[in-house]
Design an enzyme around this catalytic site. Structure first.
Site, short mmCIF file in Angstrom:
data_model
loop_
_atom_site.label_atom_id
_atom_site.label_comp_id
_atom_site.label_asym_id
_atom_site.label_seq_id
_atom_site.Cartn_x
_atom_site.Cartn_y
_atom_site.Cartn_z
N SER A 161 7.81 20.14 6.82
CA SER A 161 8.17 20.86 5.59
C SER A 161 8.51 22.32 5.81
CB SER A 161 7.04 20.75 4.57
OG SER A 161 6.81 19.40 4.22
N LYS B 52 -3.61 13.31 -1.27
CA LYS B 52 -2.68 12.90 -2.32
C LYS B 52 -3.38 12.29 -3.54
CE LYS B 52 1.38 12.22 0.62
NZ LYS B 52 2.48 11.30 0.99
N GLY C 196 -0.71 -0.86 4.71
CA GLY C 196 -1.44 0.33 4.31
C GLY C 196 -1.58 0.43 2.80
N ALA D 259 0.75 7.18 0.10
CA ALA D 259 2.16 6.86 0.33
C ALA D 259 2.44 5.41 -0.03
CB ALA D 259 2.52 7.12 1.79
#
Length: 251
Positions: free
Chosen positions: A17, A66, A129, A133
């Site tokens: 980022s 998150k 997973g 995400a």
């Protein structure tokens, strides 16, 4: 005073980022903004970060925060509510923290590119997973009416449509032509790791998508490539979600 944007998470050495936004600001002559990395040992440190840095206008969120960041926010956007995870925070004029999910938008757009305008009818997906995400991926698959099966290390904490890695077999692999890795397995510097699935059952009908972007071709993707599968890494999604984050901060 410069506007500050940044990334919060833990162990940020792999982050894309800062480089991405710093180059964006230079290319687009955005002189009043800068992007920083804020490594937090625990999510509780977010309050102190905001208190000490009133010039912060927006944040990206990465592993492992998150989901746990949500109680620290004033409100959630519709996409963040749908996903149940946040990877973008906008600080409004009153100083309120509003949560968004640009992973959803980035993945949805990237997957459409990967599948083409007319994906095969009845295609089924395996989602490897169940973290933040993964939840964005699940929401995008629902939007495209693609049925999916979750694969995790511990099935007890998840929904009925989930199995453990040890339950995977050749038939399940053959029935699910789209396989999406949402775990950090294979990410730099541990590039030799990969999800434990029966790779020998892959064939040219399979499509493998890895959210990992560094390296561009992970061991997971290499295994698929060896079997003739179509592959895609996470770099495009990363660019798309970053641009969506910038749009959110500047709405």
């Amino acid at each position: 005073m410069a506007k500050i944007y940044g990334l919060i998470g833990y162990q940020l050495s792999h982050s894309f980022s800062k480089k991405y936004f710093t180059e964006k600001f230079q290319k687009e002559n955005i002189a009043d903004s800068q992007y920083e990395l804020f490594e937090l040992a625990k999510i509780e440190d977010l309050k102190e970060l905001m208190r000490n840095n009133p010039e912060i206008k927006g944040l990206n969120i990465t592993i492992p925060y998150k989901k746990v960041v949500i109680p620290y926010l004033s409100s959630l956007s519709e996409s963040a509510q749908e996903v149940g995870a946040v990877n973008v925070i906008k600080i409004d004029q009153e100083g309120r923290l509003i949560g968004y999910n640009s992973d959803y938008d980035g993945f949805l757009q990237s997957l459409r590119h990967f599948l083409g305008e007319n994906p095969a009818d009845g295609i089924q997906a395996l989602v490897l997973g169940t973290g933040g995400a993964s939840q964005a991926v699940q929401a995008a698959l629902k939007a495209l009416n693609i049925e999916f099966l979750l694969v995790s290390r511990d099935v007890n904490q998840h929904s009925e449509n989930s199995i453990e890695y040890g339950q995977l077999n050749g038939q399940i692999i053959k029935n699910h032509h789209l396989i999406i890795n949402t775990t950090p397995l294979g990410m730099y510097p541990k590039t030799d790791s990969m999800p434990p699935i029966p790779y020998e059952s892959l064939n040219p009908q399979h499509l493998l998508y890895d959210l990992v972007y560094n390296p561009e071709i992970t061991e997971f993707l290499k295994k698929g490539q060896e079997k003739g599968a179509k592959i895609k890494g996470g770099l495009e999604m990363l660019h798309l979600q970053a641009e969506k984050a910038w749009a959110i901060w500047n709405e």
